[in-house]
Design a protein around this motif. Structure first.
Motif, mmCIF file in Angstrom:
data_model
loop_
_atom_site.group_PDB
_atom_site.id
_atom_site.type_symbol
_atom_site.label_atom_id
_atom_site.label_comp_id
_atom_site.label_asym_id
_atom_site.label_seq_id
_atom_site.Cartn_x
_atom_site.Cartn_y
_atom_site.Cartn_z
ATOM 1 N N GLN A 72 -2.866 29.209 1.018
ATOM 2 C CA GLN A 72 -1.735 28.911 0.153
ATOM 3 C C GLN A 72 -0.196 28.786 1.296
ATOM 4 O OE1 GLN A 72 -1.733 28.132 -2.861
ATOM 5 N NE2 GLN A 72 -3.775 29.260 -3.688
ATOM 6 N N ILE A 75 2.661 26.801 0.125
ATOM 7 C CA ILE A 75 3.562 27.544 -0.903
ATOM 8 C C ILE A 75 4.334 28.572 -0.231
ATOM 9 C CG2 ILE A 75 3.377 28.907 -2.785
ATOM 10 C CD1 ILE A 75 0.961 27.344 -3.856
ATOM 11 N N GLY A 102 8.465 34.577 0.356
ATOM 12 C CA GLY A 102 7.500 33.640 0.893
ATOM 13 C C GLY A 102 6.866 33.909 2.112
#
Ligand SMILES: [Zn+2]
Length: 136
Positions: A72, A75, A102
């Protein structure tokens, strides 16, 4: 100058240590391997055995490869960039929170992907004894 025949003759004379012979047979896909538990030669690579099972076999779940962990990274990168953008636009605390979130998400996801790759490599290298169901 030494002729090539004497070089090959010397090579054939060299005694191959037993440990090297074992690793050679392993790299050929388990030919001549024995189960370390019951000494049965009826051994198969786990991934080939699993692929040969019919779809309705309950053994498919038992010997299945590890569940894939998808990367990911985009993202995590997007969340970090959005957080930086929010922090620059004035909401510093909220922006930092999103950016750090994040980065933490990216690190946790990366560790999961690395763990999955290790487990998949172990699964692909494993052998199944068809006599005692032992994995090694
Ligand atoms: Zn066995």
């Amino acid at each position: 100058m030494t002729p090539a025949t004497s070089l090959s003759a010397r090579f054939l004379d060299a005694r191959i240590p037993p440990t090297l012979r074992v690793s050679t047979t392993r790299s050929l896909g388990g030919l001549g391997m024995q189960c370390p538990k019951c000494s049965s030669p009826n051994v198969q690579k786990l991934d080939l055995f699993w692929k040969s099972l019919p779809a309705e076999s309950p053994l498919r779940a038992t010997y299945a490869p590890p569940d894939e962990v998808a990367s990911q990274v985009l993202i995590a990168l997007a969340a970090t960039l959005v957080g930086i953008g929010v922090a620059v636009s004035g909401a510093i605390l909220l922006g930092l929170l999103v950016a750090v979130g994040g980065m933490v998400f990216g690190a946790v996801n990366h560790a999961g992907v690395e763990r999955y790759r290790g487990q998949l490599a172990d699964w692909a290298a494993a052998r199944l004894c068809l006599a005692c169901n032992g994995l090694f």
